[in-house]
Design a protein around this motif. Structure first.
Motif, PDB file in Angstrom:
ATOM      1  N   ALA A  42       0.811  -1.045  -0.213  1.00 45.82           N
ATOM      2  CA  ALA A  42       0.306  -0.043  -0.313  1.00 45.82           C
ATOM      3  C   ALA A  42       0.448   1.076  -0.129  1.00 45.82           C
ATOM      4  N   ASP A  43       1.826   0.546   0.942  1.00 44.32           N
ATOM      5  CA  ASP A  43       3.057   2.377   0.490  1.00 44.32           C
ATOM      6  C   ASP A  43       3.042   2.930  -0.534  1.00 44.32           C
ATOM      7  N   THR A  52       7.257  16.715   1.709  1.00 42.58           N
ATOM      8  CA  THR A  52       7.250  15.505   2.546  1.00 42.58           C
ATOM      9  C   THR A  52       8.555  14.106   1.971  1.00 42.58           C
ATOM     10  N   VAL A  53       7.498  13.306   1.177  1.00 42.26           N
ATOM     11  CA  VAL A  53       7.282  12.433   0.906  1.00 42.26           C
ATOM     12  C   VAL A  53       8.947  12.265   0.365  1.00 42.26           C
ATOM     13  N   LEU A  54       9.654  12.799  -0.280  1.00 45.18           N
ATOM     14  CA  LEU A  54      10.455  12.522  -0.938  1.00 45.18           C
ATOM     15  C   LEU A  54      11.585  12.836   0.358  1.00 45.18           C
ATOM     16  N   GLN A  55      11.243  13.834   0.909  1.00 39.90           N
ATOM     17  CA  GLN A  55      12.408  13.325   2.676  1.00 39.90           C
ATOM     18  C   GLN A  55      11.826  11.935   3.584  1.00 39.90           C
ATOM     19  N   ALA A  56      10.861  11.938   3.349  1.00 40.08           N
ATOM     20  CA  ALA A  56      11.003  10.178   4.291  1.00 40.08           C
ATOM     21  C   ALA A  56      11.449   9.306   3.058  1.00 40.08           C
ATOM     22  N   LEU A  57      11.560   9.309   2.339  1.00 41.30           N
ATOM     23  CA  LEU A  57      12.327   8.482   1.232  1.00 41.30           C
ATOM     24  C   LEU A  57      13.835   8.231   1.376  1.00 41.30           C
ATOM     25  N   ARG A  58      13.958   9.698   1.414  1.00 41.93           N
ATOM     26  CA  ARG A  58      15.521   9.426   2.089  1.00 41.93           C
ATOM     27  C   ARG A  58      15.631   9.184   3.308  1.00 41.93           C
ATOM     28  N   ARG A  59      14.816   9.352   4.125  1.00 42.31           N
ATOM     29  CA  ARG A  59      14.839   8.173   5.309  1.00 42.31           C
ATOM     30  C   ARG A  59      14.829   7.354   5.484  1.00 42.31           C
ATOM     31  N   LEU A  60      14.757   5.922   4.645  1.00 33.15           N
ATOM     32  CA  LEU A  60      14.458   4.490   4.699  1.00 33.15           C
ATOM     33  C   LEU A  60      15.783   4.204   4.511  1.00 33.15           C
ATOM     34  N   PRO A  61      15.731   2.698   5.255  1.00 33.89           N
ATOM     35  CA  PRO A  61      17.069   2.303   5.362  1.00 33.89           C
ATOM     36  C   PRO A  61      17.389   1.538   3.585  1.00 33.89           C
ATOM     37  N   PRO A  62      18.767   2.087   3.632  1.00 42.10           N
ATOM     38  CA  PRO A  62      18.673   1.122   1.619  1.00 42.10           C
ATOM     39  C   PRO A  62      18.067   0.053   1.367  1.00 42.10           C
ATOM     40  N   LYS A  63      18.237  -0.995   2.524  1.00 43.05           N
ATOM     41  CA  LYS A  63      17.334  -2.389   1.684  1.00 43.05           C
ATOM     42  C   LYS A  63      15.933  -2.225   1.341  1.00 43.05           C
ATOM     43  N   GLU A  64      15.454  -1.182   2.448  1.00 43.00           N
ATOM     44  CA  GLU A  64      13.684  -0.387   2.671  1.00 43.00           C
ATOM     45  C   GLU A  64      13.317   0.308   0.824  1.00 43.00           C
ATOM     46  N   ALA A  65      14.361   1.240   0.698  1.00 41.63           N
ATOM     47  CA  ALA A  65      14.213   1.558  -0.200  1.00 41.63           C
ATOM     48  C   ALA A  65      14.525   0.936  -1.730  1.00 41.63           C
ATOM     49  N   TYR A  66      15.616  -0.314  -1.907  1.00 43.43           N
ATOM     50  CA  TYR A  66      15.636  -0.929  -2.995  1.00 43.43           C
ATOM     51  C   TYR A  66      14.435  -1.623  -2.890  1.00 43.43           C
ATOM     52  N   ASP A  67      13.968  -2.745  -2.310  1.00 41.67           N
ATOM     53  CA  ASP A  67      13.042  -3.618  -2.818  1.00 41.67           C
ATOM     54  C   ASP A  67      11.185  -2.920  -3.179  1.00 41.67           C
ATOM     55  N   ARG A  68      11.311  -0.822  -2.085  1.00 39.06           N
ATOM     56  CA  ARG A  68       9.986  -0.369  -3.023  1.00 39.06           C
ATOM     57  C   ARG A  68      10.528  -0.745  -4.552  1.00 39.06           C
ATOM     58  N   SER A 101       4.345   5.106   5.904  1.00 36.02           N
ATOM     59  CA  SER A 101       3.684   6.111   6.418  1.00 36.02           C
ATOM     60  C   SER A 101       4.174   6.501   7.785  1.00 36.02           C
ATOM     61  N   PRO A 102       4.482   5.253   8.453  1.00 36.90           N
ATOM     62  CA  PRO A 102       5.210   5.689  10.035  1.00 36.90           C
ATOM     63  C   PRO A 102       5.831   7.219   9.887  1.00 36.90           C
ATOM     64  N   VAL A 103       7.220   6.356   8.606  1.00 41.40           N
ATOM     65  CA  VAL A 103       8.028   7.581   8.139  1.00 41.40           C
ATOM     66  C   VAL A 103       7.116   9.379   8.383  1.00 41.40           C
ATOM     67  N   LEU A 104       6.857   9.063   7.321  1.00 45.90           N
ATOM     68  CA  LEU A 104       6.031  11.316   6.717  1.00 45.90           C
ATOM     69  C   LEU A 104       4.811  10.769   8.323  1.00 45.90           C
ATOM     70  N   GLU A 105       4.605  10.406   8.742  1.00 45.49           N
ATOM     71  CA  GLU A 105       3.864  10.556  10.494  1.00 45.49           C
ATOM     72  C   GLU A 105       4.177  11.622  10.866  1.00 45.49           C
ATOM     73  N   GLN A 106       5.897  10.928  11.132  1.00 41.69           N
ATOM     74  CA  GLN A 106       7.202  11.513  12.453  1.00 41.69           C
ATOM     75  C   GLN A 106       7.636  13.169  11.344  1.00 41.69           C
ATOM     76  N   LEU A 107       8.142  12.923  10.041  1.00 38.96           N
ATOM     77  CA  LEU A 107       8.063  13.860   9.371  1.00 38.96           C
ATOM     78  C   LEU A 107       7.527  15.095   9.691  1.00 38.96           C
ATOM     79  N   ASP A 108       6.092  14.581   9.498  1.00 39.76           N
ATOM     80  CA  ASP A 108       4.637  15.377   9.914  1.00 39.76           C
ATOM     81  C   ASP A 108       4.828  16.110  11.576  1.00 39.76           C
ATOM     82  N   ALA A 109       5.006  15.825  12.203  1.00 39.60           N
ATOM     83  CA  ALA A 109       4.955  16.106  14.010  1.00 39.60           C
ATOM     84  C   ALA A 109       5.490  16.662  13.389  1.00 39.60           C
TER      85      ALA A 109
END
Length: 126
Positions: A42-43, A52-68, A101-109
């Motif tokens: 879904a994400d 904001t989404v671009l910033q969240a994507l930069r914060r993802l771990p490398p493995k998760e970013a590659y899998d996405r 989504s959790p990273v986006l919520e953290q960035l929003d906060a």
């Protein structure tokens, strides 16, 4: 600004009888959406056009970013070929966990906190 400004989810989740009523409907919707048949989560459907989404994507771990990226490219290729994955390779509901989504919520906060701190006015002593 939140990604989804109006949601009934907290209202529904606060009432167990209403949650039980909507659970089959939610399951049907996820199946009908078709993204799981392409191996997506879904994400993965969150658009990257927002800063904001671009910033969240930069914060993802490398493995998760590659899998996405892999899931999105594979789904794009399947879409161009007008095919879907074999049923064994579909994303299962237990695998469809939010990772962005959790990273986006953290960035929003953080943005809200920064805005609140930037608008603080100093107190003047008399």
């Amino acid at each position: 600004m939140p990604l989804i400004p109006y949601t009934l989810a907290p209202f529904i989740q606060a009432r167990p009888w209403l949650s039980k009523l909507f659970k089959p409907l939610a399951g049907w919707y996820h199946g009908a959406a078709g993204y799981r048949q392409m191996g997506l989560r879904a994400d993965d459907l969150i658009s990257e056009e927002n800063e904001t989404v671009l910033q969240a994507l930069r914060r993802l771990p490398p493995k998760e970013a590659y899998d996405r990226i892999y899931r999105i490219r594979r789904a794009t290729q399947l879409s161009l070929q007008q095919k879907i994955l074999p049923r064994a390779e579909w994303t299962k509901p237990e695998e469809d966990v939010p990772y962005l989504s959790p990273v986006l919520e953290q960035l929003d906060a953080e943005l809200k906190e920064r805005a609140a701190l930037d608008t603080l006015a100093p107190l003047k002593k008399h």
